[in-house]
Motif scaffolding. Structure first.
Motif, PDB file in Angstrom:
ATOM      1  N   PRO A   1       0.970  -1.119  -0.030  1.00  0.00           N
ATOM      2  CA  PRO A   1       0.055  -0.200   0.012  1.00  0.00           C
ATOM      3  C   PRO A   1       0.792   1.242   0.006  1.00  0.00           C
ATOM      4  O   PRO A   1       1.995   1.367   0.577  1.00  0.00           O
ATOM      5  CB  PRO A   1      -0.829  -0.090   1.320  1.00  0.00           C
ATOM      6  CG  PRO A   1      -0.026  -0.946   2.235  1.00  0.00           C
ATOM      7  CD  PRO A   1       0.782  -1.886   1.140  1.00  0.00           C
ATOM      8  N   ALA A   2       0.274   2.190  -0.494  1.00  0.00           N
ATOM      9  CA  ALA A   2       1.149   3.473  -0.537  1.00  0.00           C
ATOM     10  C   ALA A   2       1.226   4.174   0.919  1.00  0.00           C
ATOM     11  O   ALA A   2       0.222   3.993   1.611  1.00  0.00           O
ATOM     12  CB  ALA A   2       0.476   4.395  -1.560  1.00  0.00           C
ATOM     13  N   GLU A   3       2.373   4.629   1.130  1.00  0.00           N
ATOM     14  CA  GLU A   3       2.253   5.135   2.842  1.00  0.00           C
ATOM     15  C   GLU A   3       1.150   6.367   2.554  1.00  0.00           C
ATOM     16  O   GLU A   3       1.319   7.327   1.663  1.00  0.00           O
ATOM     17  CB  GLU A   3       3.945   5.521   2.817  1.00  0.00           C
ATOM     18  CG  GLU A   3       4.730   4.611   2.941  1.00  0.00           C
ATOM     19  CD  GLU A   3       6.126   4.666   3.382  1.00  0.00           C
ATOM     20  OE1 GLU A   3       6.223   5.983   4.069  1.00  0.00           O
ATOM     21  OE2 GLU A   3       6.937   4.181   3.009  1.00  0.00           O
ATOM     22  N   ALA A   4       0.629   6.394   3.884  1.00  0.00           N
ATOM     23  CA  ALA A   4      -0.322   7.613   4.273  1.00  0.00           C
ATOM     24  C   ALA A   4       0.291   8.781   4.504  1.00  0.00           C
ATOM     25  O   ALA A   4       1.221   8.663   5.200  1.00  0.00           O
ATOM     26  CB  ALA A   4      -1.350   7.170   5.003  1.00  0.00           C
ATOM     27  N   LYS A   5       0.036   9.929   3.859  1.00  0.00           N
ATOM     28  CA  LYS A   5       0.531  11.099   4.247  1.00  0.00           C
ATOM     29  C   LYS A   5      -0.158  11.680   5.288  1.00  0.00           C
ATOM     30  O   LYS A   5      -1.601  12.004   5.020  1.00  0.00           O
ATOM     31  CB  LYS A   5       0.921  12.111   3.016  1.00  0.00           C
ATOM     32  CG  LYS A   5       1.773  11.518   1.975  1.00  0.00           C
ATOM     33  CD  LYS A   5       2.015  12.433   0.960  1.00  0.00           C
ATOM     34  CE  LYS A   5       3.034  11.932   0.013  1.00  0.00           C
ATOM     35  NZ  LYS A   5       3.284  12.621  -1.106  1.00  0.00           N
ATOM     36  N   THR A   6       0.356  12.004   6.598  1.00  0.00           N
ATOM     37  CA  THR A   6      -0.544  12.649   7.532  1.00  0.00           C
ATOM     38  C   THR A   6      -0.219  13.939   7.948  1.00  0.00           C
ATOM     39  O   THR A   6       0.994  14.225   7.651  1.00  0.00           O
ATOM     40  CB  THR A   6      -0.539  11.785   8.866  1.00  0.00           C
ATOM     41  OG1 THR A   6       0.846  11.838   9.138  1.00  0.00           O
ATOM     42  CG2 THR A   6      -0.862  10.430   8.724  1.00  0.00           C
TER      43      THR A   6
END
Length: 59
Positions: free
Chosen positions: A49-54
């Motif tokens: 999965p693509a890394e979530a940008k928080t």
């Protein structure tokens, strides 16, 4: 990454305590027979999965 069977794997309903269910299905469907063992193949495709940008924490 992809994973697949090289040859079919034979699954037996009795190995999973499902033989009675297969018998019940055969009777309900009024079939002369249903095999308790079936060949199964599979193909799995694993996707990272693509890394979530928080957003930064404004604390």
């Amino acid at each position: 990454m992809q994973v697949t069977t090289v040859a079919p794997i034979v699954l037996n309903a009795a190995d999973f305590d499902l033989a009675a269910g297969v018998t019940a299905l055969r009777e309900i469907a009024e079939l002369p027979s249903i095999s308790n063992a079936v060949p199964v193949t599979f193909f799995l495709n694993f996707v990272k999965p693509a890394e979530a940008k928080t957003p930064p924490n404004p604390a």
